[in-house]
Design an enzyme around this catalytic site. Structure first.
Site, PDB file in Angstrom:
ATOM      1  N   ASP A 119       4.819   0.102  11.952  1.00 36.28           N
ATOM      2  CA  ASP A 119       3.318  -0.433  11.338  1.00 36.28           C
ATOM      3  C   ASP A 119       3.125  -1.823  11.856  1.00 36.28           C
ATOM      4  O   ASP A 119       2.035  -2.262  11.707  1.00 36.28           O
ATOM      5  CB  ASP A 119       3.227  -0.256   9.875  1.00 36.28           C
ATOM      6  N   CYS A 128      -4.706   8.069   9.456  1.00 34.45           N
ATOM      7  CA  CYS A 128      -4.970   7.601  10.637  1.00 34.45           C
ATOM      8  C   CYS A 128      -4.580   8.404  11.739  1.00 34.45           C
ATOM      9  O   CYS A 128      -3.574   9.262  11.635  1.00 34.45           O
ATOM     10  CB  CYS A 128      -3.846   6.334  10.815  1.00 34.45           C
ATOM     11  N   ARG A 133       0.814  14.498  12.954  1.00 34.28           N
ATOM     12  CA  ARG A 133       1.412  14.268  11.747  1.00 34.28           C
ATOM     13  C   ARG A 133       1.780  15.279  11.013  1.00 34.28           C
ATOM     14  O   ARG A 133       0.977  15.577   9.963  1.00 34.28           O
ATOM     15  CB  ARG A 133       0.712  13.012  11.173  1.00 34.28           C
ATOM     16  N   LYS A 172       0.664  -1.063  -0.057  1.00 32.06           N
ATOM     17  CA  LYS A 172       0.019   0.132  -0.182  1.00 32.06           C
ATOM     18  C   LYS A 172       0.753   1.342  -0.055  1.00 32.06           C
ATOM     19  O   LYS A 172       0.465   2.241  -0.644  1.00 32.06           O
ATOM     20  CB  LYS A 172      -1.065  -0.009   1.314  1.00 32.06           C
ATOM     21  N   ASN A 173       1.938   1.253   0.773  1.00 29.41           N
ATOM     22  CA  ASN A 173       2.703   2.704   1.035  1.00 29.41           C
ATOM     23  C   ASN A 173       3.644   2.886  -0.084  1.00 29.41           C
ATOM     24  O   ASN A 173       4.292   3.795  -0.132  1.00 29.41           O
ATOM     25  CB  ASN A 173       3.464   2.688   2.414  1.00 29.41           C
ATOM     26  N   ARG A 224      -8.609   0.167   4.739  1.00 29.91           N
ATOM     27  CA  ARG A 224      -7.808   1.230   3.942  1.00 29.91           C
ATOM     28  C   ARG A 224      -6.521   0.410   3.498  1.00 29.91           C
ATOM     29  O   ARG A 224      -5.965   0.987   2.670  1.00 29.91           O
ATOM     30  CB  ARG A 224      -7.389   2.460   4.969  1.00 29.91           C
TER      31      ARG A 224
HETATM   32  C1  EPZ Z   1       4.379   6.795   6.310  1.00 27.41           C
HETATM   33  O1  EPZ Z   1       3.530   7.741   6.921  1.00 27.41           O
HETATM   34  C2  EPZ Z   1       3.514   5.470   6.040  1.00 27.41           C
HETATM   35  N1  EPZ Z   1       2.102   6.004   5.561  1.00 27.41           N
HETATM   36  C3  EPZ Z   1       2.811   5.180   7.658  1.00 27.41           C
HETATM   37  O2  EPZ Z   1       2.187   3.893   7.321  1.00 27.41           O
HETATM   38  C4  EPZ Z   1       4.176   4.687   8.462  1.00 27.41           C
HETATM   39  O3  EPZ Z   1       3.790   4.357   9.947  1.00 27.41           O
HETATM   40  C5  EPZ Z   1       5.380   5.873   8.355  1.00 27.41           C
HETATM   41  O4  EPZ Z   1       5.531   6.291   7.234  1.00 27.41           O
HETATM   42  C6  EPZ Z   1       6.457   5.549   9.176  1.00 27.41           C
HETATM   43  O5  EPZ Z   1       6.992   4.177   8.340  1.00 27.41           O
HETATM   44  C7  EPZ Z   1       2.213   5.956   4.340  1.00 27.41           C
HETATM   45  O6  EPZ Z   1       3.116   5.704   3.432  1.00 27.41           O
HETATM   46  C8  EPZ Z   1       0.914   6.417   3.389  1.00 27.41           C
HETATM   47  P1  EPZ Z   1       6.440   9.865   8.431  1.00 27.41           P
HETATM   48  P2  EPZ Z   1       4.462   9.218   7.112  1.00 27.41           P
HETATM   49  O7  EPZ Z   1       6.678  11.021   7.644  1.00 27.41           O
HETATM   50  O8  EPZ Z   1       4.877   9.365   5.646  1.00 27.41           O
HETATM   51  C9  EPZ Z   1       7.019  13.132  11.777  1.00 27.41           C
HETATM   52  C10 EPZ Z   1       0.292   2.408   7.929  1.00 27.41           C
HETATM   53  O9  EPZ Z   1      -0.024   2.015   8.804  1.00 27.41           O
HETATM   54  N2  EPZ Z   1       7.077  14.146  10.598  1.00 27.41           N
HETATM   55  O10 EPZ Z   1       7.833   8.727   8.009  1.00 27.41           O
HETATM   56  O11 EPZ Z   1       3.350  10.162   7.585  1.00 27.41           O
HETATM   57  C11 EPZ Z   1       5.658  12.523  11.901  1.00 27.41           C
HETATM   58  O12 EPZ Z   1       4.926  13.083  12.652  1.00 27.41           O
HETATM   59  C12 EPZ Z   1       0.731   3.872   7.869  1.00 27.41           C
HETATM   60  O13 EPZ Z   1       0.377   1.983   6.744  1.00 27.41           O
HETATM   61  C13 EPZ Z   1       7.039  15.607  10.761  1.00 27.41           C
HETATM   62  O14 EPZ Z   1       7.198  15.764  12.018  1.00 27.41           O
HETATM   63  O15 EPZ Z   1       5.229   8.901   8.249  1.00 27.41           O
HETATM   64  C14 EPZ Z   1       6.265  11.037  12.472  1.00 27.41           C
HETATM   65  O16 EPZ Z   1       6.198  11.294  13.942  1.00 27.41           O
HETATM   66  C15 EPZ Z   1       0.451   4.565   9.250  1.00 27.41           C
HETATM   67  N3  EPZ Z   1       7.018  16.284   9.964  1.00 27.41           N
HETATM   68  C16 EPZ Z   1       7.375  11.011  11.929  1.00 27.41           C
HETATM   69  O17 EPZ Z   1       7.904  12.004  11.324  1.00 27.41           O
HETATM   70  C17 EPZ Z   1       6.954  15.899   8.611  1.00 27.41           C
HETATM   71  O18 EPZ Z   1       6.802  16.813   7.791  1.00 27.41           O
HETATM   72  C18 EPZ Z   1       7.781   9.809  10.808  1.00 27.41           C
HETATM   73  O19 EPZ Z   1       6.475  10.143  10.150  1.00 27.41           O
HETATM   74  C19 EPZ Z   1       6.714  14.563   8.460  1.00 27.41           C
HETATM   75  C20 EPZ Z   1       6.742  13.542   9.398  1.00 27.41           C
END
Ligand code: EPZ
Length: 431
Positions: free
Chosen positions: A306, A117, A122, A22-23, A398
């Site tokens: 995840d 989610c 985020r 999915k991701n 989802r």
């Molecule tokens: C992706 O989310 C995945 N979603 C998530 O999967 C997954 O848990 C996550 O990566 C970590 O592997 C998709 O790919 C659609 P991040 P993403 O940016 O991109 C902070 C699932 O279950 N952050 O790596 O949102 C953020 O708040 C989902 O399939 C900022 O502060 O994750 C988090 O604490 C859930 N500012 C951390 O970084 C930003 O601009 C990691 O988030 C971006 C992120």
């Protein structure tokens, strides 16, 4: 409203095919519109999140045709707008990939702020910082619309304060059609990052270093047609591997890349399971009651966040004390109260869940708080004594294609119901 009804106690046994990731799909489906030639994408998981991205690109005029069940052709040449008004798009966080794709190709994008989610705050500050570094002006307009635009995009040296999957993918897309070279430092290294980079390179992009923490991108003027298969879903595979462990079963996940599952396999071995790796399959055999262990989630190649709820569900019935620490998100324990209602024991202190394993969980009326927590509750219900009903299953749908159908194929008693009559029929059928 649709619910899952589950009767626990049956060990899951057999082979289960794993769908596309999915991701990876969410980034690839957005990136597909960056060329004016038709792009064929294979192994597309048919889940709610991919449907949202598909409807969103259709809403601005892209052609989308299903050539087979999981094979899509996308034609970005007919896009007439950069303004994604499709109201569902704000419901998923990955909607932000449309900003990177449209900004990269048209130098302008208007997309609703991400939803997705509820697993803590985020923000997308690093995405915006990256677009700005490439020369874009980015404003958040009323209604949460992100408006990004640039006369031209110029390569830049971008350092991510935190490792971010989304920001890494988004900036790869915007930078691959910028002028000059972009360097992304402290980049995320997940398998889906590499898959999106491979897809863009197959379309003619010049991206090097994906999968490491420094990615170099040389901008190109045009991208071209390609046929590309999405990698298998690491987290769906991991979920079914834990399903084998928690139900005392014997499950082989098929069409996978075992290397992507190494941290999950290793953890299951620590918990007392036997794991056999094939070329494109992994078999998990439960060897009696699970043993406790500790988990700390980290960006790849660390233990995947995840998979945290699913493992916590398994540790809830393991022998002894386990400690689960969430190192990525600030609110990924919304399943804990639901687990307590099933008889799980332990306590949550900040981002650490101290679990005291119990012999058996009891079925209960449950509510899926988010995608992976919902999947974890299904696993707990499959292992519990008696019947459980799980609400808000749209959150689980989802990210899992035909989740209940795949569980039934392994001997699990689960069904989608919409009323009490269905529930009674199910209970009579499974006894
Ligand atoms: C992706 O989310 C995945 N979603 C998530 O999967 C997954 O848990 C996550 O990566 C970590 O592997 C998709 O790919 C659609 P991040 P993403 O940016 O991109 C902070 C699932 O279950 N952050 O790596 O949102 C953020 O708040 C989902 O399939 C900022 O502060 O994750 C988090 O604490 C859930 N500012 C951390 O970084 C930003 O601009 C990691 O988030 C971006 C992120």
């Amino acid at each position: 409203m649709e619910k899952y009804i589950v009767k626990g106690g049956n060990p899951l046994k057999g082979r289960v095919p794993i769908s596309g990731a999915k991701n990876a799909a969410l980034g690839i489906l957005a990136a597909a519109v960056m060329t004016d030639e038709p792009v064929t994408i294979e192994n597309v998981p048919l889940v709610r999140d991919t449907d949202v991205i598909i409807q969103a690109v259709k809403s601005v005029g892209a052609g989308v045709t299903f050539k087979e069940k999981n094979v899509l052709e996308i034609d970005g040449s007919t896009i007439t707008s950069i303004d994604i008004q499709y109201d569902q798009v704000k419901r998923i966080r990955a909607s932000y990939y449309l900003i990177g794709a449209l900004l990269g190709k048209y130098k302008e994008a208007k997309v609703a702020l991400p939803g997705g989610c509820d697993i803590g705050s985020r923000p997308i500050d690093m995405h915006i910082k990256g677009f700005t570094a490439l020369g874009a002006d980015v404003d958040i307009m009323p209604g949460g619309i992100v408006w990004a635009r640039a006369k031209k995009l110029t390569g830049a040296h971008i350092y991510f304060d935190m490792v971010s999957v989304g920001a890494t993918i988004n900036l790869m897309m915007a930078a691959c059609m910028a002028e000059g070279e972009t360097i992304l430092e402290n980049a995320a290294k997940e398998p889906h990052i590499v898959d999106v980079a491979n897809f863009l390179n197959a379309m003619g992009a010049k991206i090097k270093g994906a999968g490491t923490d420094v990615i170099r991108i040389k901008g190109v003027n045009k991208l071209h047609a390609v046929t590309y298969p999405i990698i298998p879903d690491q987290i769906e595979a991991g979920t079914f591997m834990v399903a084998a462990a928690i139900t005392g079963g014997d499950v082989t996940v098929c069409d996978v890349i075992p290397k992507h599952l190494e941290s999950i396999s290793a953890k299951l071995v620590e918990m007392g399971c036997e794991v056999e790796e094939g070329d494109d399959s992994v078999r998990v055999i439960s060897k009696g009651r699970l043993q406790s262990t500790n988990i700390k989630t980290l960006p790849y190649p660390g233990f995947p966040t995840d998979m945290q709820p699913q493992f916590a569900a398994a540790l809830a019935v393991a022998e002894g004390m386990s400690i689960v620490t969430e190192g990525v998100f600030d609110n990924r324990f919304r399943y804990v109260d639901e687990m307590f209602r099933m008889g799980a024991k332990g306590n949550l202190e900040g981002n650490t869940f101290y679990i005291k394993g119990v012999e058996k969980l009891m079925g209960a009326e449950l509510c899926a708080p988010d995608l992976r927590a919902g999947a974890a509750l299904v696993l707990a219900a499959l292992a519990a004594e008696g019947f459980s009903e799980i609400e808000d299953i749209h959150l689980i749908q989802r990210g899992y294609e035909d989740f209940d159908g795949k569980i039934r194929s392994l001997g699990g008693h689960i069904q989608i119901i919409t009323n009490e009559h269905d529930a009674q029929k199910f209970k009579l059928k499974v006894g």
